[in-house]
Design a protein around this motif. Sequence first.
Motif, mmCIF file in Angstrom:
data_model
loop_
_atom_site.group_PDB
_atom_site.id
_atom_site.type_symbol
_atom_site.label_atom_id
_atom_site.label_comp_id
_atom_site.label_asym_id
_atom_site.label_seq_id
_atom_site.Cartn_x
_atom_site.Cartn_y
_atom_site.Cartn_z
ATOM 1 N N UNK A 154 28.138 48.312 30.009
ATOM 2 C CA UNK A 154 29.658 48.048 29.963
ATOM 3 C C UNK A 154 29.962 46.853 28.864
ATOM 4 N N UNK A 155 31.084 46.654 28.739
ATOM 5 C CA UNK A 155 31.535 45.639 27.747
ATOM 6 C C UNK A 155 31.054 44.307 28.078
ATOM 7 N N UNK A 156 30.991 43.858 29.251
ATOM 8 C CA UNK A 156 30.454 42.684 29.658
ATOM 9 C C UNK A 156 29.127 42.485 29.175
ATOM 10 N N UNK B 68 36.164 43.830 36.387
ATOM 11 C CA UNK B 68 35.756 45.167 37.116
ATOM 12 C C UNK B 68 35.707 45.276 38.566
ATOM 13 N N UNK B 69 35.473 44.050 39.229
ATOM 14 C CA UNK B 69 35.511 43.900 40.688
ATOM 15 C C UNK B 69 36.576 43.475 41.353
ATOM 16 N N UNK B 70 37.451 42.715 40.892
ATOM 17 C CA UNK B 70 38.696 42.602 41.664
ATOM 18 C C UNK B 70 39.667 43.440 41.891
ATOM 19 N N UNK B 71 40.423 43.351 42.894
ATOM 20 C CA UNK B 71 41.463 44.397 43.175
ATOM 21 C C UNK B 71 42.709 43.665 43.275
ATOM 22 N N UNK B 72 42.901 42.602 43.401
ATOM 23 C CA UNK B 72 44.428 41.834 43.532
ATOM 24 C C UNK B 72 44.873 41.724 42.102
ATOM 25 N N UNK C 98 34.228 51.319 33.823
ATOM 26 C CA UNK C 98 35.381 51.663 34.595
ATOM 27 C C UNK C 98 35.014 51.213 36.116
ATOM 28 N N UNK C 99 36.110 51.276 36.838
ATOM 29 C CA UNK C 99 36.106 50.963 38.240
ATOM 30 C C UNK C 99 34.974 51.708 38.896
ATOM 31 N N UNK C 100 34.978 53.207 38.669
ATOM 32 C CA UNK C 100 34.037 54.011 39.229
ATOM 33 C C UNK C 100 32.479 53.640 39.213
ATOM 34 N N UNK C 101 32.352 52.824 38.146
ATOM 35 C CA UNK C 101 30.808 52.385 37.783
ATOM 36 C C UNK C 101 30.094 51.189 38.706
ATOM 37 N N UNK C 102 31.326 50.461 39.305
ATOM 38 C CA UNK C 102 30.868 49.582 40.209
ATOM 39 C C UNK C 102 31.533 49.489 41.538
ATOM 40 N N UNK C 103 30.862 49.494 42.582
ATOM 41 C CA UNK C 103 31.378 49.425 43.940
ATOM 42 C C UNK C 103 31.662 48.004 44.524
ATOM 43 N N UNK C 104 32.679 47.286 44.863
ATOM 44 C CA UNK C 104 32.934 46.080 45.315
ATOM 45 C C UNK C 104 32.378 45.982 46.816
#
Length: 347
Positions: free
Chosen positions: A48-50, A121-125, A298-304
């Motif tokens: 990822x970019x990070x 990538x992991x926050x939702x708020x 993307x969001x799909x790559x990481x499950x929070x």
Amino acid sequence: MGTELSQSYLDESRAPLVQGVMWTMAVVALVIVMMRLYVRVAMRHVFGWDDFIIIIAICCLVAYAAVCHVASTIGLGRHLAFVEENPENLINVALLCDIGESLAIMACTLGKTSFAVTLLRIVVQRWMIALLWFVIVTMNVINILAALFVFLQCKDPRHLWNPAIPSKCWPDSVFTDFSLFVGGLCSCTITMDDCLEFANEKKEKIGVAFAMSLGVFAGAASIVKTTYLVALSAKADFTWELAPLLWWAAVEDGLAITAASIPALKPLLVKMFPSTVDNNYDMISHPSVPRGKIFDNSQGETQTDIGHSSVHDNGSQTAILGPALPRKGENINMTTEVSVTVHHSGE
């Protein structure tokens, strides 16, 4: 003047400490980043970019350590009276220190940026996402300006390392005050990242706690480093006084980069110590990704792992994942299969 200075004064040297601190922080951070990249690319098949940003950050830190090492061999960490015996060395030390300051600023900035991108990538708020983008943009703009101002404070930058070249420059207090502001901002940024990380995890886990503790130490190093920023305007003995500022900057950079990489190491630790690593170590759970899908942020790559699960009377299980709430009438069914095998003996 030479009669006033004792030989013991001239022989004083902070060079070994400069070299030791610089390379310790650079090597430790480099090893952690290499472990992170092994997990991400070899084990998880994602990039990822990070990860890209953290590579640039560690390159800046290693280059910073190398530049300061060279400077320490020709006068950095020695008293100005000693270095002045060879004017060419004095010019080279000043030039290398200016280059090193810019590298240190960028290493720290990119390390924190990498961590902020991971949190994105992991926050939702939405308020967290907006705040993270504000931190990323503000921090990068201000720190890039600080890295440039190291050289732009004089009309002819060569005057900074060779005062014999005439040039009109800013008052020393201007750059020092701006550096103090940047140092204070960096400390606040680390604290803010830690708060956002903790807010995203309702239950503090081992890996999160360790990463946060490193972030706190990096913030403390930033505060200590800020107290030495006055050395930027203390030209009387700058080759001696600048050394603590530079090694504390290396400590801050190394801790920031390490803290940004620690949470990604769980799969490697599980592989190395399967019976000792708690399942709650990581703040980020990385699901399997198709082998061909390498660069993905993307969001799909990481499950929070946020929210909570509950089992209702009707036997359905729902997971609350921030804003993605199940609509009325929809349930996630959970089916448990039990297989019983009976062995008869003696018949």
